[in-house]
Design a protein around this motif. Sequence first.
Motif, mmCIF file in Angstrom:
data_model
loop_
_atom_site.group_PDB
_atom_site.id
_atom_site.type_symbol
_atom_site.label_atom_id
_atom_site.label_comp_id
_atom_site.label_asym_id
_atom_site.label_seq_id
_atom_site.Cartn_x
_atom_site.Cartn_y
_atom_site.Cartn_z
ATOM 1 N N TYR A 1 50.779 61.108 89.079
ATOM 2 C CA TYR A 1 49.785 61.733 89.495
ATOM 3 C C TYR A 1 50.211 63.128 90.022
ATOM 4 O O TYR A 1 50.755 62.970 91.269
ATOM 5 C CB TYR A 1 48.919 61.125 90.547
ATOM 6 N N LYS B 1 53.748 62.776 91.303
ATOM 7 C CA LYS B 1 54.252 61.888 91.968
ATOM 8 C C LYS B 1 54.087 60.377 91.384
ATOM 9 O O LYS B 1 53.274 60.266 90.606
ATOM 10 C CB LYS B 1 53.059 61.632 93.181
ATOM 11 N N VAL C 1 53.548 56.953 90.321
ATOM 12 C CA VAL C 1 52.907 55.835 91.019
ATOM 13 C C VAL C 1 52.997 54.517 90.203
ATOM 14 O O VAL C 1 52.667 53.623 90.834
ATOM 15 C CB VAL C 1 51.426 56.039 90.970
ATOM 16 N N ASP D 1 51.715 45.276 96.533
ATOM 17 C CA ASP D 1 51.134 45.835 97.633
ATOM 18 C C ASP D 1 50.088 46.613 97.345
ATOM 19 O O ASP D 1 49.932 46.952 96.231
ATOM 20 C CB ASP D 1 52.238 46.550 98.481
ATOM 21 N N ASN D 2 49.297 47.296 98.543
ATOM 22 C CA ASN D 2 48.421 48.057 98.213
ATOM 23 C C ASN D 2 49.045 49.529 97.784
ATOM 24 O O ASN D 2 49.967 49.979 98.359
ATOM 25 C CB ASN D 2 47.687 48.582 99.678
ATOM 26 N N SER E 1 50.518 49.758 94.763
ATOM 27 C CA SER E 1 51.788 49.370 94.090
ATOM 28 C C SER E 1 51.439 49.720 92.373
ATOM 29 O O SER E 1 52.174 49.868 91.534
ATOM 30 C CB SER E 1 52.241 48.007 94.298
ATOM 31 N N GLY E 2 50.079 49.982 92.330
ATOM 32 C CA GLY E 2 49.739 50.529 90.889
ATOM 33 C C GLY E 2 48.898 49.552 89.979
ATOM 34 O O GLY E 2 49.159 49.458 88.805
ATOM 35 N N LYS E 3 48.424 48.395 90.453
ATOM 36 C CA LYS E 3 47.944 47.307 89.859
ATOM 37 C C LYS E 3 46.735 47.887 89.166
ATOM 38 O O LYS E 3 46.541 47.650 87.885
ATOM 39 C CB LYS E 3 47.518 46.120 90.669
ATOM 40 N N SER E 4 45.956 48.524 89.856
ATOM 41 C CA SER E 4 44.677 49.283 89.302
ATOM 42 C C SER E 4 44.999 50.202 88.168
ATOM 43 O O SER E 4 44.567 50.293 87.204
ATOM 44 C CB SER E 4 43.711 49.737 90.223
ATOM 45 N N THR E 5 46.200 51.190 88.692
ATOM 46 C CA THR E 5 46.519 52.110 87.664
ATOM 47 C C THR E 5 46.861 51.354 86.319
ATOM 48 O O THR E 5 46.688 51.745 85.142
ATOM 49 C CB THR E 5 47.603 52.994 88.199
ATOM 50 N N GLN F 1 37.824 47.434 90.226
ATOM 51 C CA GLN F 1 38.005 47.162 91.655
ATOM 52 C C GLN F 1 36.755 47.414 92.275
ATOM 53 O O GLN F 1 36.197 46.720 93.147
ATOM 54 C CB GLN F 1 39.112 47.779 92.242
ATOM 55 N N GLU G 1 40.775 42.467 91.320
ATOM 56 C CA GLU G 1 40.153 41.779 92.532
ATOM 57 C C GLU G 1 38.842 41.396 92.467
ATOM 58 O O GLU G 1 38.167 41.577 93.220
ATOM 59 C CB GLU G 1 40.639 42.713 93.635
ATOM 60 N N HIS H 1 45.142 39.881 95.868
ATOM 61 C CA HIS H 1 46.058 39.402 96.782
ATOM 62 C C HIS H 1 46.489 38.148 97.459
ATOM 63 O O HIS H 1 46.916 38.042 98.230
ATOM 64 C CB HIS H 1 45.371 40.569 98.176
HETATM 65 N N1 LIG Z 1 43.530 59.995 90.930
HETATM 66 C C1 LIG Z 1 44.483 59.873 91.710
HETATM 67 N N2 LIG Z 1 45.263 60.958 91.993
HETATM 68 C C2 LIG Z 1 46.312 60.936 92.871
HETATM 69 N N3 LIG Z 1 46.942 59.754 93.252
HETATM 70 C C3 LIG Z 1 46.140 58.615 92.774
HETATM 71 C C4 LIG Z 1 44.939 58.524 92.020
HETATM 72 N N4 LIG Z 1 44.748 57.381 91.666
HETATM 73 C C5 LIG Z 1 45.659 56.581 92.218
HETATM 74 N N5 LIG Z 1 46.540 57.275 92.994
HETATM 75 C C6 LIG Z 1 47.530 56.560 93.611
HETATM 76 O O1 LIG Z 1 48.379 55.803 92.767
HETATM 77 C C7 LIG Z 1 48.991 54.676 93.540
HETATM 78 C C8 LIG Z 1 48.460 53.407 92.632
HETATM 79 O O2 LIG Z 1 47.021 53.183 92.991
HETATM 80 P P1 LIG Z 1 46.537 51.714 92.573
HETATM 81 O O3 LIG Z 1 44.969 52.224 92.853
HETATM 82 O O4 LIG Z 1 46.839 51.489 91.179
HETATM 83 O O5 LIG Z 1 46.933 50.945 93.482
HETATM 84 P P2 LIG Z 1 46.841 49.269 93.635
HETATM 85 O O6 LIG Z 1 47.884 48.431 93.502
HETATM 86 O O7 LIG Z 1 45.570 48.936 92.818
HETATM 87 O O8 LIG Z 1 46.334 49.019 95.116
HETATM 88 P P3 LIG Z 1 45.169 48.188 95.879
HETATM 89 O O9 LIG Z 1 45.764 46.679 96.127
HETATM 90 O O10 LIG Z 1 44.980 48.724 97.138
HETATM 91 O O11 LIG Z 1 43.943 48.322 95.037
HETATM 92 C C9 LIG Z 1 48.222 54.855 94.923
HETATM 93 O O12 LIG Z 1 49.282 55.348 95.754
HETATM 94 C C10 LIG Z 1 47.401 55.773 94.788
HETATM 95 O O13 LIG Z 1 47.125 56.661 95.988
#
Ligand SMILES: Nc1ncnc2c1ncn2[C@@H]1O[C@H](COP(=O)(O)OP(=O)(O)OP(=O)(O)O)[C@@H](O)[C@H]1O
Lengths: 230, 204
Positions: B12, B15, B17, B36-37, B39-43, B79, B155, B188
């Motif tokens: 992103y 950066k 991710v 971890d929060n 860590s990119g699971k949702s991504t 999510q 989740e 989690h």
């Molecule tokens: N649209 C975006 N623009 C910039 N950064 C983003 C965007 N979407 C996600 N991120 C970043 O990407 C990283 C991964 O996000 P993601 O939602 O995949 O985490 P996660 O593992 O699902 O976390 P959680 O357990 O809290 O749900 C995070 O640091 C988030 O801030």
Amino acid sequence: MNEIANGFIKAFWMIVSFDPELYEIIIRSLVVSLSAVMISSLFCVPLGIWLGLKRFKGKQLISRLLYASMSTPSVVIGLLILLMLSRRGPFGFLGLLYTPSAMIIAQTVLVTPLVLGLIYHTVKQRGRQIQQEGLLLGADSFQVMILIIREFKMDFLVHLIAGFSRAISEVGAVMIVGGNIKGSTRVMTTTIALMNSMGEYDMSIALGVVLLLISLLVNIVVYKEAEPWK
Amino acid sequence: MEITVKNLLKKYNDKTVLKILDLHFTKGQITGLLGDNGSGKSTLLHIISGLDLDYEGEVLYEGACFKEENRQLIGMVSQKPYLFKRSVYDNIEYPLKVRGVPKQIRQEKVHKLMKNMNIEAISRQRAETLSGGEAQKVALARALAARPALLLLDETTSNIHEDAVLTIEEQLKVYHQETNCTIIFVTHNRMQAERFCDQCICLN
Ligand SMILES: Nc1ncnc2c1ncn2[C@@H]1O[C@H](COP(=O)(O)OP(=O)(O)OP(=O)(O)O)[C@@H](O)[C@H]1O
Ligand SMILES: [Mg+2]
């Protein structure tokens, strides 16, 4: 002071006795402005949704231009349409100048940036989530479009009403392309402007009261409908 | 459906991710995805679902790149699921409607799903008025309606009461046995991952 009170009494009488000239003007105003908003919505809704969802180069620029054009002065639009429709203009052969059709065209052009801008803004803010959910559930692009219209129907209605309010209350565009001709292109706002310059206040007051009532009514209905959803 | 992720890199604005060298989701397996929060699971789920095609590397579905037809086979509960502003029933019916399933069959299927998720009582309630857990159950029922071959759950049981979680896990197991679908299950809760999933992956 007496004159004003008299004006109000006569105006009230015109309204309750269904004065034909008064009602003809009211109905023409409503027809012209409603038509303009409906025609405009036919392409503003799909286009606004498309623009709001699409990612493309120069989107920022389009947004700026669109937002800036939302408040284009109505006389400028009037002038533009006049030049288009005048006898030597590109669409002069249609012979539309100084007809209600010309007024509808002018108001359509007037409200389009406003309605388009509002719809675009709403979809840009909250539309993508709905689009994604629709795609995930197997909808095609047309079904996604319908889904978004249904999800935003109240918001879109409020946007259309904003367009209608702008159309019904503007003077400049309809005055220029309509010509304020008695019995043919007179609407509420242009009549008020004319009657005032002639010092005849009864008609003005009557129309002013009706105009106010229409805007009030429209807004009450919309917000009553819109509230329970929020 | 079998999923292979190779040399995936997601950024992103410069950066990074998410960076995955090699990851495999076997057909018919339930894979727990922990981490971890942030860590990119949702991504990762977004990318696999085909909603986000803006990444470097490869994601293969049965060995091939993403195709539009795949959408009909993939189901996801995000999510923060978005429920449509209509009744619970109409929400669950939606994926069947867009596929042109006849009304009679739609009715049967929706009722069965609502029964399985134990949400029959709220069938006519408007989705905007549901509690967090109820909304998750409805979103899950809706995602299952089209019987996806790949199910991505982000989740999905996080707001649901523990007894109900067990019921939902059972229902998912039944669905999984019936269809032999692939499930990726973000959670989690380590205990839940251990009891529900065939294998676990931790993102970092
Ligand atoms: N649209 C975006 N623009 C910039 N950064 C983003 C965007 N979407 C996600 N991120 C970043 O990407 C990283 C991964 O996000 P993601 O939602 O995949 O985490 P996660 O593992 O699902 O976390 P959680 O357990 O809290 O749900 C995070 O640091 C988030 O801030
Ligand atoms: Mg997440």
